[in-house]
Design a protein around this motif. Structure first.
Motif, PDB file in Angstrom:
ATOM      1  N   VAL A  48       4.647   4.606  -2.438  1.00 31.61           N
ATOM      2  CA  VAL A  48       4.953   3.169  -2.060  1.00 31.61           C
ATOM      3  C   VAL A  48       3.512   2.780  -1.582  1.00 31.61           C
ATOM      4  O   VAL A  48       3.195   1.563  -1.496  1.00 31.61           O
ATOM      5  CB  VAL A  48       5.588   3.273  -0.825  1.00 31.61           C
ATOM      6  N   LEU A  51       1.821   1.443  -4.586  1.00 28.31           N
ATOM      7  CA  LEU A  51       2.358   0.225  -4.663  1.00 28.31           C
ATOM      8  C   LEU A  51       1.682  -1.159  -4.066  1.00 28.31           C
ATOM      9  O   LEU A  51       1.309  -2.128  -4.480  1.00 28.31           O
ATOM     10  CB  LEU A  51       3.877  -0.009  -4.424  1.00 28.31           C
ATOM     11  N   PHE A  52       1.517  -0.840  -2.666  1.00 23.18           N
ATOM     12  CA  PHE A  52       0.947  -1.664  -1.837  1.00 23.18           C
ATOM     13  C   PHE A  52      -0.469  -1.715  -2.487  1.00 23.18           C
ATOM     14  O   PHE A  52      -0.964  -3.061  -2.337  1.00 23.18           O
ATOM     15  CB  PHE A  52       0.974  -1.313  -0.536  1.00 23.18           C
ATOM     16  N   LEU A  55      -0.947  -4.203  -5.136  1.00 25.69           N
ATOM     17  CA  LEU A  55      -0.749  -5.477  -4.814  1.00 25.69           C
ATOM     18  C   LEU A  55      -2.288  -6.296  -4.210  1.00 25.69           C
ATOM     19  O   LEU A  55      -2.365  -7.292  -4.541  1.00 25.69           O
ATOM     20  CB  LEU A  55       0.371  -5.805  -3.467  1.00 25.69           C
ATOM     21  N   ASN A  78      -7.925  -8.140  -1.712  1.00 30.79           N
ATOM     22  CA  ASN A  78      -7.255  -8.317  -0.277  1.00 30.79           C
ATOM     23  C   ASN A  78      -7.400  -7.160   0.600  1.00 30.79           C
ATOM     24  O   ASN A  78      -6.610  -5.961   0.007  1.00 30.79           O
ATOM     25  CB  ASN A  78      -5.780  -8.995  -0.715  1.00 30.79           C
ATOM     26  N   LEU A  80      -5.800  -6.938   3.376  1.00 33.73           N
ATOM     27  CA  LEU A  80      -4.508  -6.881   4.130  1.00 33.73           C
ATOM     28  C   LEU A  80      -3.634  -5.444   3.852  1.00 33.73           C
ATOM     29  O   LEU A  80      -3.244  -4.541   4.601  1.00 33.73           O
ATOM     30  CB  LEU A  80      -3.708  -7.897   4.305  1.00 33.73           C
ATOM     31  N   PRO A  81      -3.350  -5.280   2.443  1.00 28.92           N
ATOM     32  CA  PRO A  81      -2.431  -4.156   2.033  1.00 28.92           C
ATOM     33  C   PRO A  81      -3.004  -2.906   2.316  1.00 28.92           C
ATOM     34  O   PRO A  81      -2.345  -1.740   2.992  1.00 28.92           O
ATOM     35  CB  PRO A  81      -2.218  -4.458   0.725  1.00 28.92           C
ATOM     36  N   LEU A  84      -2.400  -2.251   6.104  1.00 28.15           N
ATOM     37  CA  LEU A  84      -1.030  -2.000   6.253  1.00 28.15           C
ATOM     38  C   LEU A  84      -0.749  -0.481   5.849  1.00 28.15           C
ATOM     39  O   LEU A  84      -0.116   0.025   6.595  1.00 28.15           O
ATOM     40  CB  LEU A  84      -0.100  -2.951   5.386  1.00 28.15           C
ATOM     41  N   MET A  85      -1.571   0.085   4.685  1.00 28.40           N
ATOM     42  CA  MET A  85      -1.042   1.470   4.196  1.00 28.40           C
ATOM     43  C   MET A  85      -1.802   2.227   5.319  1.00 28.40           C
ATOM     44  O   MET A  85      -1.205   3.326   5.297  1.00 28.40           O
ATOM     45  CB  MET A  85      -1.645   1.396   2.762  1.00 28.40           C
TER      46      MET A  85
ATOM     47  N   PHE B 134       6.047  -6.272   8.791  1.00 28.55           N
ATOM     48  CA  PHE B 134       5.572  -5.215   8.909  1.00 28.55           C
ATOM     49  C   PHE B 134       5.618  -4.261  10.353  1.00 28.55           C
ATOM     50  O   PHE B 134       5.729  -3.221  10.538  1.00 28.55           O
ATOM     51  CB  PHE B 134       4.097  -5.036   8.442  1.00 28.55           C
ATOM     52  N   THR B 174      11.152   4.129   3.219  1.00 37.52           N
ATOM     53  CA  THR B 174      10.458   3.911   1.949  1.00 37.52           C
ATOM     54  C   THR B 174      10.885   2.755   1.242  1.00 37.52           C
ATOM     55  O   THR B 174      10.367   1.756   0.603  1.00 37.52           O
ATOM     56  CB  THR B 174      10.371   5.126   1.244  1.00 37.52           C
ATOM     57  N   LEU B 177      10.002  -0.334   2.981  1.00 43.70           N
ATOM     58  CA  LEU B 177       8.540  -0.682   2.554  1.00 43.70           C
ATOM     59  C   LEU B 177       8.379  -1.227   1.019  1.00 43.70           C
ATOM     60  O   LEU B 177       7.469  -2.378   1.019  1.00 43.70           O
ATOM     61  CB  LEU B 177       7.792   0.198   2.644  1.00 43.70           C
ATOM     62  N   ILE B 178       9.289  -1.201   0.218  1.00 46.33           N
ATOM     63  CA  ILE B 178       9.125  -1.501  -1.118  1.00 46.33           C
ATOM     64  C   ILE B 178       9.913  -3.005  -1.203  1.00 46.33           C
ATOM     65  O   ILE B 178       9.121  -3.787  -1.631  1.00 46.33           O
ATOM     66  CB  ILE B 178      10.189  -0.633  -2.365  1.00 46.33           C
ATOM     67  N   ALA B 181       6.909  -4.995   0.240  1.00 50.55           N
ATOM     68  CA  ALA B 181       5.826  -4.973  -0.792  1.00 50.55           C
ATOM     69  C   ALA B 181       6.245  -6.448  -1.954  1.00 50.55           C
ATOM     70  O   ALA B 181       5.405  -7.122  -1.910  1.00 50.55           O
ATOM     71  CB  ALA B 181       5.908  -3.869  -1.400  1.00 50.55           C
ATOM     72  N   TYR B 184       6.160  -9.468   0.006  1.00 47.34           N
ATOM     73  CA  TYR B 184       4.676  -9.952   0.339  1.00 47.34           C
ATOM     74  C   TYR B 184       4.057 -10.297  -0.716  1.00 47.34           C
ATOM     75  O   TYR B 184       3.188 -11.148  -0.802  1.00 47.34           O
ATOM     76  CB  TYR B 184       4.121  -8.680   1.052  1.00 47.34           C
TER      77      TYR B 184
END
Lengths: 146, 492
Positions: A48, A51-52, A55, A78, A80-81, A84-85, B134, B174, B177-178, B181, B184
């Motif tokens: 995950v 994935l972010f 983005l 960007n 921001l992701p 977040l992560m 979030f 999880t 979160l997907i 994502a 977003y």
């Protein structure tokens, strides 16, 4: 051929991330060892995070630190992701820590972290508590009769 | 000054108490617990003030740290979550108050349990009030992590069920979160209101469809909806005895609130597939209502019976979402409030019985009403409310649910509602029969006193839950009016 190439170039990373995610989930379901399950859980969380990060990525962007000569937002990726992560990584760290400490306690109390053994021992434990309960009740009855 | 910052102060108060609790426990055993009790009481008072403000002046939008809204984190309090915040802090306060009777002898474990309990309340309050997707994830994980710890404190069985819950709960987080994502990636914003506006403007149906495929299992696991409920019975049964009312009464409701926020506030009615998604939810709830009730009938351990009945009861809430008219949604929220007090009250009672007699077996409950009149009274009232007998809370929530379903001509839902209520009656009358008719078994008292049946800290929650169940039932028109302030125009 070019179609596959362009597809892989654009969406390939998502495909890989999905495979990683599926591997993690499959591992949690199929593994018998609780430690392995925890590792698979981490793999799933990493998927995950990827994935972010995908983005936030863009072609030709640079790291999101103010540089001289790059004033437009379009020139930076960007951030921001990534932010977040960072939070998600901290959460996953916390989850792993709790999971590991629970595993320690399980090992302490049952002497095993294999699921099959654990289920067997739980059954034994419940039978034992039932037996002691019945014994106590019998003793109570006997003391009353006297 | 206090009034303008209420939404954030309510969350911060138990958080600060959690931070200093361990330190104070090192100084004196009960000092940390006292601070936690005080902090949650402060939250309770402030949440009541907030509810009055919301009723008088409409929704509150609070930007944390004054960062402009789509960029910073926003707390949004409308009349729905203002009521739920009052419910959380009230049951949280009662739980913290009574948990002292079950505390561990080791001072460090005692302090840690109170710290984690305060963190759990923080997470629940945060989940209820946040307006940022979030931020919701962060509070969800605070809630879940503290719940894992509290369940693990309940002995060797608890540790194993906590570990299983941890694995399943992390999968849920999880999946959530997907979903975030995907949304977003399509909208570029994390604020719920802002996201709703952007999704309104463009053509985002496919993204919303894909996201809801991830969000339904995610919230389903966290709220223990039927096919995803596997972790729940053992976790609720083996949780630390003092904290069971909060864990089993309140924890499942907040993911349901989040699910409502997604499907009705963010996706809204312009999402063309919402009907299909709600139909899926309806099927889950219908099966869950029957399955939970039937499984509950088999159990002889009262904690396990209550845990399975939670599977059925949470399905009532999702059934209200599945119907989707404002009346049905009001019924779902009324059930959320009422069920928290019923299930919390039942767990307070079983905790009290366990405290006094050291047993949780239904067969030991014979003629308990003579020995513990107040506890017996609440057990009876909560059981009647679960079945749905007027004038208790349970009757009116089911009434509004049925009314909503009738408005949509969903006759199957009404039929299942009635069947499930009858099944509830089957196993709750078993409890009432044991209470009043069966001969008393020879259980020994562990705690006795001449004036009171229980210590005051255990009696207060029982009395408050009793009043709350009756009060929600009798004041249902007022509560539904307050709920309708936010629900008008939201439903399908």
């Amino acid at each position: 051929m070019t179609m596959i190439n362009s597809f892989l170039a654009e969406k390939g990373i998502y495909l890989l991330t999905f495979i990683l995610l599926a591997l993690g989930v499959a591992g949690i379901i199929t593994c018998n060892n609780y430690m392995k399950k925890l590792i698979c859980m981490n793999i799933m969380q990493v998927a995950v995070i990827f994935l972010f990060l995908c983005l936030g990525q863009k072609r030709g962007g640079t790291i999101p630190v103010a540089l001289s000569g790059a004033a437009e937002a379009a020139e930076y990726i960007n951030p921001l992701p990534h932010g977040l992560m960072l939070t998600a990584i901290v959460v996953s760290l916390g989850t792993t820590a709790v999971g590991l400490s629970l595993l320690l306690r399980i090992k302490e109390k049952y002497g095993t972290i294999e699921e099959d053994d654990l289920l067997y021992r739980e059954k034994l434990l419940s039978m034992e508590t039932q037996r002691t309960r019945e014994k106590l009740k019998k003793q109570d009855q006997q003391s009353k009769d006297k | 000054m206090i009034e303008s910052n209420l939404p954030v102060l309510i969350i911060l108060s138990p958080l600060c108490a959690a931070l200093i609790c361990m330190l104070l426990t090192a100084i004196h055993r009960e000092l940390g617990r006292a601070v936690v009790v005080l902090a949650v009481l402060v939250s309770l008072v402030m949440s009541v003030m907030q509810l009055r403000l919301v009723i008088d002046g409409g929704p509150i939008h609070y930007a944390i740290g004054n960062y402009a809204v789509p960029y910073g984190i926003e707390l949004v309090i409308d009349s729905l979550n203002a009521l739920i915040i009052v419910m959380i802090s009230l049951i949280g306060f009662l739980t913290v108050l009574s948990a002292g009777n079950f505390s561990d002898r080791r001072p460090l474990v005692h302090g840690a349990a109170n710290t984690i309990l305060a963190l759990l309340i923080t997470g629940l309050l945060g989940m209820a009030s946040t307006g940022d997707v979030f931020n919701l994830y962060v509070f969800l994980e605070i809630t879940s992590l503290s719940a894992y710890c509290l369940i693990a404190l309940g002995g060797s069985r608890g540790v194993v069920s906590a570990y299983r819950y941890l694995l399943v709960g992390t999968i849920a987080a999880t999946l959530y979160l997907i979903g975030v994502a995907l949304l977003y990636g399509a909208t570029g914003t994390l604020n719920m209101g802002d996201m709703a506006e952007i999704l309104d403007k463009g053509d985002h149906d496919n993204v919303m469809l894909l996201a809801s495929c991830f969000l339904i299992p995610a919230f389903g696991i966290k709220m223990a909806l039927f096919p995803f409920h596997g972790w729940q019975p053992s976790a609720y049964t083996h949780a630390e005895p003092g904290t069971r009312p909060l864990i089993s009464g309140v924890m499942g409701k907040l993911p349901a609130l989040a699910m409502f926020r997604y499907f009705y506030c963010i996706f809204g009615t312009d999402f063309v597939y919402v009907k299909y998604m709600m139909a899926v939810l309806g099927v889950f709830s219908v099966i869950g209502m029957l399955y939970g009730s039937i499984m509950a009938m088999w159990q002889s351990d009262i904690r396990k019976m209550l845990a399975y009945s939670s599977v059925a009861q949470i399905s009532y809430i999702s059934l209200g979402f599945a119907v989707g008219t404002p009346v049905a949604l009001a019924g779902a929220f009324l059930h959320m409030l009422g069920h928290a007090f019923m299930k919390g009250g039942l767990f307070f009672c079983t905790g009290a019985v366990r405290f006094k007699y050291g047993t949780a077996d239904l067969n030991d409950f014979g003629r308990l009403y003579k020995k513990m009149p107040l506890t017996g009274g609440l057990l009876t009232l909560a059981a009647l409310s679960m079945i749905g007998i007027p004038p208790t809370a349970g009757f009116f929530s089911k009434w509004y649910l049925a009314l909503g379903a009738a408005g949509q001509h969903e006759w199957i839902y009404i039929a299942v509602l009635v069947i499930s209520s009858l099944l509830n009656a089957a196993y709750f009358f078993k409890l009432i029969e044991k209470l009043f008719i069966q001969k008393s078994s020879g259980i020994r008292e562990r705690w006795s006193s001449r004036e009171l049946e229980l210590p005051v800290t255990l009696l207060v929650p029982i009395v408050v839950c009793f009043i709350a169940i009756l009060g929600i039932g009798l004041c249902n028109a007022w509560i539904v009016d307050v709920l309708m302030m936010s629900l008008e125009g939201v439903g399908l």
